[in-house]
Enzyme design. Structure first.
Site, PDB file in Angstrom:
ATOM      1  N   GLY A  83      33.181  36.193 -23.954  1.00 53.49           N
ATOM      2  CA  GLY A  83      33.041  35.193 -22.896  1.00 53.49           C
ATOM      3  C   GLY A  83      31.609  35.050 -22.420  1.00 53.49           C
ATOM      4  O   GLY A  83      31.117  33.938 -22.192  1.00 53.49           O
ATOM      5  N   CYS A  84      30.918  36.160 -22.280  1.00 49.67           N
ATOM      6  CA  CYS A  84      29.531  36.134 -21.808  1.00 49.67           C
ATOM      7  C   CYS A  84      28.627  35.480 -22.850  1.00 49.67           C
ATOM      8  O   CYS A  84      27.676  34.773 -22.503  1.00 49.67           O
ATOM      9  CB  CYS A  84      29.059  37.546 -21.479  1.00 49.67           C
ATOM     10  SG  CYS A  84      29.998  38.280 -20.112  1.00 49.67           S
TER      11      CYS A  84
END
Length: 154
Positions: free
Chosen positions: A44-45
């Site tokens: 996600g990051c």
């Protein structure tokens, strides 16, 4: 407590990916998007960072500096930048003191477990050093679009 629009952004000094000190208040005169994310190089990051990377020209045109903050080490941030060819500054908040100042260090639940961590949140700080907008409802893949939509609507 939460950080609210209109209040002065809590100042901080953190080390960037090259172990250089970066102080928020020294950026007065430009807008800053300070985005807090849980951990470098996680899916996600990475998606969120890639969106900001690919939007850099548009953000530059709007006079916005991007600062990513996570509890990672400068070395881990360097690896993340190199691997993803990121074109903005990442800051190491290893003791999560700045995350706490911004009230994004919170109890999180994931897969039935509870632990303290960073709640993904972004703060747009205006040229005078005040909180202009708080972004806390977005998907990682749409984060850059949400930010640009807000900036372009002004």
């Amino acid at each position: 407590m939460t950080i609210e629009v209109g209040q002065v952004a809590p100042d901080f000094t953190l080390l960037d990916q090259g172990s250089n000190s970066v102080t928020l208040s020294e950026l007065k005169g430009t807008k800053a998007l300070v985005y807090f994310y849980p951990r470098a190089s996680t899916p996600g990051c990475t998606t969120q960072a890639q969106g900001l990377r690919d939007s850099k020209a548009e953000l530059d045109a709007l006079n916005v500096v991007v600062l990513g903050v996570s509890p990672d080490t400068p070395k881990k941030l360097t690896n993340f930048i190199n691997k993803q060819e990121l074109n903005f500054t990442l800051l190491a908040d290893e003791d999560h003191a700045v995350c706490e100042k911004y009230h994004v260090w919170q109890l999180k639940k994931f897969m039935g477990k509870e632990n303290m961590g960073v709640v993904r949140t972004s703060f747009l700080i205006d040229e005078k050093g005040n909180i202009e907008h708080v972004f806390n409802k977005f998907k990682t893949k749409d984060h850059h679009e949400v930010v640009l939509d807000y900036l372009n609507s002004k």
